[in-house]
Motif scaffolding. Structure first.
Motif, short mmCIF file in Angstrom:
data_model
loop_
_atom_site.label_atom_id
_atom_site.label_comp_id
_atom_site.label_asym_id
_atom_site.label_seq_id
_atom_site.Cartn_x
_atom_site.Cartn_y
_atom_site.Cartn_z
N SER A 115 43.96 36.38 29.27
CA SER A 115 43.74 37.75 29.97
C SER A 115 42.27 37.37 30.90
CB SER A 115 43.16 38.67 28.98
OG SER A 115 42.25 39.67 29.63
N VAL A 116 42.28 37.65 32.27
CA VAL A 116 41.08 37.41 32.90
C VAL A 116 40.14 38.41 32.41
CG1 VAL A 116 41.68 39.08 34.83
CG2 VAL A 116 40.41 36.86 35.37
N GLY A 117 40.47 39.55 31.88
CA GLY A 117 39.47 40.51 31.45
C GLY A 117 38.66 39.90 30.16
N PHE A 118 39.31 39.30 29.45
CA PHE A 118 38.66 38.43 28.37
C PHE A 118 38.07 37.09 28.71
CE2 PHE A 118 41.95 40.19 25.13
CZ PHE A 118 41.16 41.27 24.81
N LEU A 119 38.30 36.62 29.82
CA LEU A 119 37.59 35.47 30.44
C LEU A 119 36.27 36.08 30.83
CD1 LEU A 119 37.33 32.79 31.61
CD2 LEU A 119 38.55 33.38 33.60
N PRO A 151 51.50 37.23 33.08
CA PRO A 151 51.71 37.91 31.59
C PRO A 151 50.62 37.62 30.70
CG PRO A 151 52.99 36.19 32.01
CD PRO A 151 52.40 36.15 33.48
N LEU A 152 50.41 38.70 29.87
CA LEU A 152 49.52 38.67 28.89
C LEU A 152 50.00 38.29 27.41
CD1 LEU A 152 47.44 41.61 29.73
CD2 LEU A 152 47.01 39.28 30.12
N LEU A 153 49.61 37.47 26.71
CA LEU A 153 50.05 36.81 25.70
C LEU A 153 49.01 37.08 24.44
CD1 LEU A 153 51.52 33.47 26.84
CD2 LEU A 153 52.92 35.68 26.57
N GLY A 154 49.89 37.26 23.34
CA GLY A 154 48.84 37.27 21.81
C GLY A 154 47.69 38.44 21.82
N LEU A 155 48.05 39.65 22.47
CA LEU A 155 47.04 40.56 22.74
C LEU A 155 46.34 41.11 21.19
CD1 LEU A 155 48.07 42.64 25.52
CD2 LEU A 155 46.26 41.06 25.58
N LEU A 171 45.88 48.76 28.12
CA LEU A 171 46.50 49.89 29.28
C LEU A 171 47.41 49.20 30.00
CD1 LEU A 171 43.84 52.21 30.56
CD2 LEU A 171 45.69 52.73 29.19
N ALA A 172 47.02 47.74 30.48
CA ALA A 172 48.06 46.71 30.88
C ALA A 172 49.00 46.40 30.15
CB ALA A 172 47.09 45.37 31.34
N ALA A 173 48.72 46.06 28.87
CA ALA A 173 50.17 45.85 28.03
C ALA A 173 50.85 46.91 27.82
CB ALA A 173 49.53 45.12 26.74
N LEU A 230 45.90 45.71 36.17
CA LEU A 230 44.96 46.53 35.65
C LEU A 230 43.73 45.57 34.97
CD1 LEU A 230 46.66 49.27 33.79
CD2 LEU A 230 45.07 49.55 35.70
N ASP A 231 44.53 44.36 34.37
CA ASP A 231 43.64 43.45 33.60
C ASP A 231 42.64 42.93 34.59
OD1 ASP A 231 42.69 41.36 31.82
OD2 ASP A 231 44.03 40.07 32.49
N ALA A 232 43.02 42.55 35.91
CA ALA A 232 42.11 42.01 36.74
C ALA A 232 41.25 43.01 37.61
CB ALA A 232 42.88 41.41 38.22
N LEU A 233 41.80 44.32 37.54
CA LEU A 233 40.86 45.42 38.08
C LEU A 233 39.80 45.69 37.24
CD1 LEU A 233 40.51 47.54 39.86
CD2 LEU A 233 42.03 49.32 38.44
N VAL A 234 40.18 45.70 35.87
CA VAL A 234 39.08 45.66 34.77
C VAL A 234 37.94 44.79 34.82
CG1 VAL A 234 38.29 45.84 32.24
CG2 VAL A 234 40.34 47.11 33.48
N ALA A 235 38.48 43.60 35.13
CA ALA A 235 37.38 42.31 35.14
C ALA A 235 36.54 42.60 36.58
CB ALA A 235 38.26 41.19 35.49
#
Length: 299
Positions: free
Chosen positions: A33-37, A107-111, A167-169, A176-181
């Motif tokens: 996840s780029v958000g987690f990054l 895609p997002l994995l292991g959230l 929300l992305a998941a 949405l993941d990139a937008l949050v970042a």
């Protein structure tokens, strides 16, 4: 914990920074996840900021010497400026990565495990951040308070990241993941600007607070009388130190000893408040022509 010294608090912050960076980096590695990054990158800034703050607090504690007669306390403002600059660099890195991911969604994995790790790291930041802010206010340390506020900002950043990832998941809108970042990057840019402003303001010899000035003026009123008056008050703050200067107007027929006793009494009372006062004694008649008594205090 509230009785910890600034150096001990910063060592705690550094230890917490390494731990949270490890947790958030693992969360990013498991989820991609780029958000987690973005959250992990900000934790790297926390570690760098705490390390530099520790060096500057150590330097600030060095006693006055021939080349620095007023001590080294302003070194703490360099720590705040450094942390603000690091925040700007982190925001640019996050923005670059997020825009690339926005253009090429993944895609997002292991959230589940990623969210758990990130929340644990955020709770650790919350606890340490509150300690640092409290310690910074207690010790009047801009380095401590700046580091603590940055950690508390990181808590809100993490909350936003987690919400965005969830929300992305749930919606399937991976963008949405990139937008949050990107929103995280804009948010920490604002925080970096605030920290830089406070550091620059401190380096420009900011006056003491209105409450401190009012207390000093009240002491001057109590010590003065119809014959002798304190005037032309000037104050400045230098990180953990506070300074004040004032003129003491006395009748021309007063002895040097009598004027010195009054000035010494004022200096001792202000020293008990943590303010180093310097008094310049002048004959009252010498200042009567410039009307300074009509405006007795200048800050």
């Amino acid at each position: 914990m509230s009785n910890l010294l600034p150096r001990q608090l910063l060592l705690l912050s550094l230890l917490a920074g390494f731990l949270t960076m490890a947790l958030k980096t693992l969360a990013w590695y498991l989820t991609d996840s780029v958000g987690f990054l973005s959250d992990a990158i900000e934790s790297l800034v926390n570690v760098a900021g705490a390390s530099f703050a520790l060096m500057m607090v150590t330097l600030a504690k060095r006693p006055a010497d021939e080349h620095h007669p007023f001590g080294h306390t302003k070194a703490e403002y360099f720590s705040a400026a450094f942390e603000g600059g690091m925040i700007f660099l982190a925001a640019l890195a996050i923005m670059f990565t997020a825009v690339e991911r926005l253009l090429n969604p993944q895609p997002l994995l292991g959230l589940n495990i990623g969210i758990v790790l990130t929340v644990l790291a955020s709770l650790l930041n919350l606890a340490v951040g509150l300690l640092l802010v409290k310690g910074g206010q207690q010790h009047q340390s801009p380095a401590l308070e700046g580091d603590g506020k940055h950690l508390l900002t990181d808590v809100w950043t993490t909350a936003g990241v987690v919400i965005g990832v969830v929300l992305a998941a749930l919606t399937g809108f991976i963008w949405l993941d990139a937008l949050v970042a990107i929103l995280v990057a804009l948010h920490i840019l604002r925080e970096g600007g605030s920290i830089l402003f406070k550091a620059i303001n401190g380096l420009m010899d900011r006056a003491l607070t209105a409450e401190q000035i009012a207390t000093i003026e009240q002491i001057f009123v109590e010590l003065g009388n119809r014959q002798a008056q304190f005037t032309h008050l000037r104050t400045r703050a230098a990180a953990t130190q506070a300074f004040a200067q004032a003129d003491l107007l006395v009748p021309g027929d007063w002895s040097v000893e009598r004027a010195h006793q009054l000035a010494d009494a004022a200096e001792q009372q202000l020293l008990s408040l943590g303010v180093q006062l310097t008094v310049h004694i002048e004959p009252l008649d010498y200042n009567s022509s410039d009307n300074r008594l009509l405006n007795p205090t200048v800050h």
